[in-house]
Enzyme design. Structure first.
Site, short mmCIF file in Angstrom:
data_model
loop_
_atom_site.label_atom_id
_atom_site.label_comp_id
_atom_site.label_asym_id
_atom_site.label_seq_id
_atom_site.Cartn_x
_atom_site.Cartn_y
_atom_site.Cartn_z
N HIS A 166 52.10 14.72 -8.79
CA HIS A 166 50.69 14.72 -9.20
C HIS A 166 50.08 13.34 -8.91
O HIS A 166 49.71 12.60 -9.83
CB HIS A 166 50.63 15.05 -10.69
N GLU A 265 47.71 16.27 -4.70
CA GLU A 265 48.96 16.65 -5.33
C GLU A 265 49.75 17.65 -4.48
O GLU A 265 49.21 18.68 -4.06
CB GLU A 265 48.68 17.28 -6.70
#
EC number: 5.1.3.15
Length: 291
Positions: A166, A265
């Site tokens: 992320h 991400e």
């Protein structure tokens, strides 16, 4: 000690090899400082979370919120959180539990080209685990950065899981451009409606799932500098920024902080991993900064 360590209130404890040092803050949280001639990085044992990386003669690549807790009370906001064994908020805790566990140091190896440092988590380190596993995150730090998150199924039956890297990249949100994801995406802010946008532009709140991404993606900053990303093991690239209005309600994003980053991400979410007994799955991200 570098300015970065001073900013975060870290003190070096000891040298672990030619380029790796352990460091702690006043809360006793453990970090690993990589000081290689070709690249520097800071990794928290809490979450196996890289929070800083910059190659030699280049700027910092990751954003870290000034309001983020670094005491183990909450997930770290910034850098590259590890979402595992699920991604999103369909289960609790959000994005899984790997990012709120203390990982152990598994190995270090330094050469002239880079430093490899691997942190590990396993089911016997948890109070309760759904299945038996070995999870390793290897960081290869040098002129470029490679992150390899590898899961091995140690149970006696297949397991299903998701994962994400992320990443919060330091950039000026409103002038950044991303290419290589494809033109169509699912808009989470609009009940996952399928949309098409041929020229990249952010909305006030951006939360998009690009489901046919290239493995190679380019983030172009407003000053024209580029960041090259290569992913393996993903089936989706998520572009996320909460926008200024929503960010005001997020406690660990400081005032104006949402303007300072863009999340790109690498995610495995459309097709959960079906991992057989003794099989290993790896989600990878490679980062390079062209000179």
């Amino acid at each position: 000690m570098t300015e970065r360590l001073k900013e975060l209130g870290l003190s070096i404890d000891k040298q672990l090899d030619n380029a790796v040092f352990s460091a702690t803050n006043n809360d006793g949280m453990l970090f690993y400082w990589i000081d290689h001639p070709l690249g520097k990085a800071l990794i928290s044992a809490y979450g196996a979370h890289i929070i800083s990386y910059h190659p030699s003669n280049q700027s910092e690549q990751f954003w870290l919120s000034k309001a983020s807790a670094l005491d183990g009370s909450a997930p770290i906001r910034g850098g590259v959180p590890i979402c595992w064994p699920w991604f999103g908020n369909t289960r609790q805790p959000n994005h899984g539990y790997a990012r709120t566990q203390i990982w152990k140091l598994a190995s270090i190896n330094t050469t002239e080209e880079n430093t490899e440092i691997t942190l590990a988590l396993s089911d016997d380190m948890l109070d309760k685990a759904e299945f038996k596993f070995s999870l390793e995150c290897k960081f290869t730090v040098g002129e470029e950065l490679q992150i390899d998150l590898s899961t091995t199924n140690l149970d006696n039956h297949p397991i299903e899981l998701g994962a994400a890297l992320h990443s919060y990249f330091a950039t000026h949100r409103d002038s950044a451009k991303v290419s290589g994801m494809g033109d169509s995406f699912l808009d989470k802010t609009d009940d996952f409606a399928k949309k098409t946008q041929t020229e990249f532009a952010l909305s006030e709140e951006t939360d998009r799932l690009y489901t046919q991404p290239n493995h190679h993606i380019t983030l172009t900053h407003g000053n024209g500098h580029q960041l090259k990303l290569a992913h393996q093991g993903e089936d989706t690239v998520v572009i996320w920024n909460p926008g200024d209005t929503k960010a005001e309600g997020i406690a660990d994003i400081h005032a104006g902080g949402a303007q300072e980053y863009l999340c790109v991400e690498a995610v495995r979410t459309q097709n959960p991993i079906q991992l057989g007994v003794k099989e290993t799955y790896t989600l990878s991200q490679h980062l390079s900064v062209p000179i």
